[in-house]
Design a protein around this motif. Structure first.
Motif, short mmCIF file in Angstrom:
data_model
loop_
_atom_site.label_atom_id
_atom_site.label_comp_id
_atom_site.label_asym_id
_atom_site.label_seq_id
_atom_site.Cartn_x
_atom_site.Cartn_y
_atom_site.Cartn_z
N ARG A 1 0.92 -1.27 -0.07
CA ARG A 1 -0.03 -0.16 0.10
C ARG A 1 0.79 1.31 0.10
O ARG A 1 1.89 1.32 0.49
CB ARG A 1 -0.71 -0.08 1.30
N THR B 1 -3.40 3.37 -0.63
CA THR B 1 -3.80 2.70 -1.79
C THR B 1 -2.84 1.78 -2.30
O THR B 1 -1.53 1.59 -2.20
CB THR B 1 -4.10 3.90 -2.92
N VAL B 2 -3.44 0.95 -3.20
CA VAL B 2 -2.43 -0.26 -3.93
C VAL B 2 -1.88 0.43 -5.39
O VAL B 2 -1.45 -0.53 -5.86
CB VAL B 2 -3.33 -1.49 -4.16
N GLY C 1 -8.80 1.80 -0.30
CA GLY C 1 -8.17 2.69 0.56
C GLY C 1 -8.99 3.81 0.92
O GLY C 1 -9.99 4.08 0.22
N GLY D 1 -6.82 -5.85 -5.02
CA GLY D 1 -6.25 -5.02 -3.60
C GLY D 1 -7.53 -4.47 -2.87
O GLY D 1 -8.58 -4.31 -3.60
#
Length: 131
Positions: free
Chosen positions: A32, A82-83, A64, A61
């Motif tokens: 992340r 976030t991914v 987020g 993923g």
């Protein structure tokens, strides 16, 4: 006997400590990344709300998120990084909601993403009558 017990207790404590430390660093999930920036509507800072980063189709993923405070957000503050890759964005404030009409390509690294919204692009939320 007392010395043996204390040695066992020390080993057990260290094992537990290292076990917990190993659980707190992302584990088996995807990496992340930190996302931060500003959120404005017609040039004015959004005082409070939430930003959600929802991976788009084909992007694996978890979602987020970040809390908006005084027009700023930072996923580091909330722990919902976030991914990276393609995402849909949803912003929820006390009096409006916004959802991106297309996907936004977020970097697979820490980065800044500012959201400059227009009142015409958001859905206003009208509070209902008191219960």
């Amino acid at each position: 006997m007392d010395r043996v017990f204390r040695a066992w207790l020390a080993v057990a404590s260290l094992t537990t400590l290292f076990g917990f430390a190993g659980c707190s660093g992302g584990g088996d999930g995807p990496a992340r990344f930190r996302s931060s920036g500003s959120v404005t509507i017609d040039g004015q800072p959004v005082s409070q709300g939430m930003v959600y980063f929802m991976p788009a189709a084909g992007n694996e993923g978890p979602q987020g998120y970040a809390t908006i405070q005084g027009g700023k957000y930072d996923t580091n503050r909330d722990g919902g990084g976030t991914v990276g890759g393609m995402h849909r964005i949803k912003i929820v404030a006390p009096d409006f909601e916004y959802e991106s009409s297309g996907d936004i390509d977020l970097p697979k690294s820490d980065g800044t993403q500012n959201f400059e919204l227009k009142a015409i692009d958001v859905r206003r939320i009208v509070p209902g009558p008191p219960a």
